[in-house]
Design a protein around this motif. Structure first.
Motif, PDB file in Angstrom:
ATOM      1  N   LEU A 157       5.218  -5.342  -0.235  1.00 57.29           N
ATOM      2  CA  LEU A 157       4.607  -4.329   0.028  1.00 57.29           C
ATOM      3  C   LEU A 157       5.382  -3.227   0.651  1.00 57.29           C
ATOM      4  N   LEU A 158       6.239  -3.474   1.385  1.00 58.31           N
ATOM      5  CA  LEU A 158       7.124  -2.421   2.044  1.00 58.31           C
ATOM      6  C   LEU A 158       7.935  -1.801   0.967  1.00 58.31           C
ATOM      7  N   TYR A 159       8.454  -2.699  -0.011  1.00 59.70           N
ATOM      8  CA  TYR A 159       9.152  -1.928  -1.206  1.00 59.70           C
ATOM      9  C   TYR A 159       8.101  -1.225  -2.032  1.00 59.70           C
ATOM     10  N   ILE A 216       5.750   0.284  -1.255  1.00 64.43           N
ATOM     11  CA  ILE A 216       5.265   1.560  -0.894  1.00 64.43           C
ATOM     12  C   ILE A 216       6.358   2.848  -1.058  1.00 64.43           C
ATOM     13  N   MET A 231      -4.507   3.964  -2.144  1.00 66.42           N
ATOM     14  CA  MET A 231      -3.277   4.223  -3.035  1.00 66.42           C
ATOM     15  C   MET A 231      -3.420   3.677  -4.482  1.00 66.42           C
ATOM     16  N   ARG A 284       7.107  -8.065   2.707  1.00 70.06           N
ATOM     17  CA  ARG A 284       8.355  -7.427   2.207  1.00 70.06           C
ATOM     18  C   ARG A 284       8.081  -6.722   0.904  1.00 70.06           C
ATOM     19  N   VAL A 292      13.717  -3.589   5.483  1.00 72.72           N
ATOM     20  CA  VAL A 292      12.312  -3.391   5.682  1.00 72.72           C
ATOM     21  C   VAL A 292      11.967  -4.467   6.865  1.00 72.72           C
TER      22      VAL A 292
END
Lengths: 302, 294
Positions: A107-109, A111, B24, A105, B294
């Motif tokens: 990491l997704l935010y 990104i 990144m 979670r 997500v």
């Protein structure tokens, strides 16, 4: 009553046509000049109908000037960056889709936030990072060989400032956030059962990936690859900052520098160059168009 | 030492993430944080400070907030974003999307033409519009306004900011049209029919049904277009490079000019920090407001 209804519908339709024609006119008109001037022996800054047509500007660009070199550099740099983006985003998107670890979670935010960092805000610090990496690489090159010609060649390929590797890697980094999102969304849509079934049938991990996952995720790779290609192909900031030698110039820089020859701007040359530079982007976009909505809404809704 | 299957798999996921995170991290995340520390120094490309830059505290920021050029750049950016992304692209894209909902012919042709500007690299966009805006009576736009009896204009000198807003509007209609079309397609048709049976007018239908049902899509569109417009560089750089007299100096251009034309890296980094903070705030607001899943 019925007649009034159709009358009203006709009026709405007429309005729709008028609006669409007006917007389309606005959208298409800037293209006439570049398409006509590229084939006009007397090309100027102004839109005019050529008296005769010529392919001379293209010949001049490709044969007398460095057009071929610029095309080669652009294709090489953007092509490699797209390929790397696909490989890393493929792995990353798959891991993000399948894992249930605590870092998923955050990491997704992260990104999403990385995706909206404006590149111009990074120019100073990225410039510094590239300089450090550059001197590190060049120190290694100096210890590898004493032959000056080899040193120059190696440094052209592996340098971070004024070298292929640096441009490929920075373009890759910039395209990764969106590509990972796209891949994650596509992997989410592939049921885990398929992989498990393949494993039960005795397929090795590699076979599962090659025979099951990659074919199923192909539309995802197509979408991610097309967007990475279009964005990197159109980028002007990174080449502007990290290229100085003429041998490394790509299409956007070649065009920009040709445009800076203020004393004698050759509009035929520039429009021919613009046509060649734009064509791959338009072709890629026509394929990418159908993925646009699902990519962006998918990339956000997950 | 033997690892369980599950541990190995979790380790595998981390390994798969690694290359993307490394890239990144090195080229986006680290530089973004590094901008903060650079903004507290007097680092420069030339002169003494280039060799031995030193900590100057918040001096860059006090200078920044007292610099009329910085406020000008912020204002120009705001007008540019609102003018092109929030108004221009949105209104024209929405209009196109609504019209394409009607039973009109040649849909795919209209669609293709409107999408064309979006496919063009920003360098070429600038170049195409330099010809459109060319001064004198032969400039394309001047010839068009001559149909209406208006005298030739020097677009990029007399209305510089307005001119770049038009260019960015032109470029972004497609994206707003495509996104809003998908939003329109998701509205169930029977709601419209029910409203018509109840005698609602077109205007009422638009205001009471279409617009409210489109709100999530509109927010999504506004977020994406604001953030991308905020990050624009090449398009304005080729058209005007921030001029004349800083009238089109959006933040991206201002950072570039301060850093690589005036060679003041520390000061440039301070502007970059402001720009990073603004976009991160936008991003966080967005993630919270839409409760991104997500």
């Amino acid at each position: 009553m019925m007649q009034a209804q159709t009358h009203l519908e006709q009026a709405t339709q007429k309005k729709a046509y008028l609006t669409l024609v007006a917007i389309s006119f606005f959208c298409v008109i800037p293209f006439f000049w570049v398409l006509l001037a590229a084939f006009d022996p007397q090309a100027t800054q102004f839109l005019s109908l050529p008296k005769e047509l010529t392919a001379g500007h293209f010949y001049n660009l490709l044969v007398n000037e460095s057009g071929v070199r610029w095309i080669f550099n652009s294709v090489l740099i953007v092509g490699l960056a797209t390929l790397l983006t696909l490989v890393f985003a493929g792995f990353g998107g798959y891991a993000l889709s399948r894992t249930s670890a605590w870092w998923k979670r955050p990491l997704l935010y992260a990104i999403i936030l990385v995706r909206i960092v404006p590149p111009p805000a990074l120019i100073v610090p990225v410039y510094k990072v590239m300089l450090w990496l550059n001197s590190a690489v060049n120190n290694v090159i100096l210890t590898l060989t004493e032959n000056v010609e080899q040193q120059i060649l190696l440094s052209r390929i592996f340098s971070f400032v004024d070298g292929y590797l640096g441009l490929v890697l920075i373009h890759t980094a910039m395209q990764l956030p969106l590509a990972i999102w796209i891949m994650k969304t596509f992997f989410d849509a592939i049921p885990k059962d398929y992989e498990e079934a393949a494993a039960l049938d005795g397929a090795s991990q590699m076979q599962t990936v090659r025979r099951v996952l990659i074919p199923l995720a192909l539309p995802g790779f197509a979408a991610a690859g097309l967007f990475a290609f279009i964005n990197a192909w159109g980028d002007f900031l990174m080449p502007l900052m990290f290229t100085s030698s003429p041998e490394l110039q790509t299409l956007p820089l070649g065009m920009f520098r040709a445009f800076l020859r203020v004393d004698a701007i050759d509009y035929g040359f520039l429009t021919a160059l613009a046509v060649i530079y734009t064509l791959p982007a338009v072709i890629a976009f026509s394929f990418a168009r159908k993925y646009l909505t699902q990519t962006f809404s998918g990339g956000v809704k997950g | 030492m033997t690892l369980s299957f599950e541990t190995k798999r979790q380790l595998g996921y981390r390994l798969m993430m690694a290359p993307a995170l490394l890239l990144m991290g090195a080229f986006i995340v680290f530089p973004a944080f590094y901008a903060f520390s650079l903004s507290l120094t007097n680092d420069a490309l030339l002169g003494f400070a280039a060799k031995e830059s030193s900590f100057v505290g918040l001096r860059n920021f006090t200078r920044l907030f007292g610099d009329p050029l910085f406020w000008n750049s912020l204002k120009v950016t705001l007008v540019f974003v609102i003018g092109s992304a929030v108004i221009g692209q949105f209104v024209l894209g929405f209009a196109a999307a609504l019209c394409l909902q009607q039973p009109v012919k040649y849909k795919s042709i209209f669609n293709a033409i409107i999408c064309l500007p979006n496919a063009v690299p920003e360098m070429v966009v600038g170049f195409l519009w330099i010809s459109m805006y060319a001064s004198g009576e032969y400039g394309t736009l001047n010839r068009i306004i001559a149909w209406f009896g208006i005298a030739p204009q020097q677009w990029l000198y007399t209305f510089p900011l307005f001119s770049i807003i038009i260019v960015n509007t032109w470029r972004g209609i497609a994206f707003s049209m495509i996104l809003l079309t998908s939003g329109l397609a998701a509205i169930p048709k029977d709601i419209y029919e029910a409203a018509r049976v109840d005698g609602a007018t077109d205007k009422q239908i638009f205001l009471r049904i279409t617009l409210p049902m489109m709100m999530p899509t509109i927010f999504l569109y506004l977020f994406i277009s604001t953030v991308t417009t905020f990050a624009i560089f090449g398009l304005v750089y080729t058209l005007s490079r921030g001029g004349p007299a800083n009238s089109t100096e959006i933040l991206g251009i201002y950072i570039y000019n301060q850093s690589f034309t005036s060679f003041q890296l520390g000061y440039g980094a301070a502007v970059a920090v402001i720009s990073l903070v603004v976009s991160m705030v936008l991003g966080l607001v967005y993630v919270r407001a839409l409760k991104v899943e997500v």
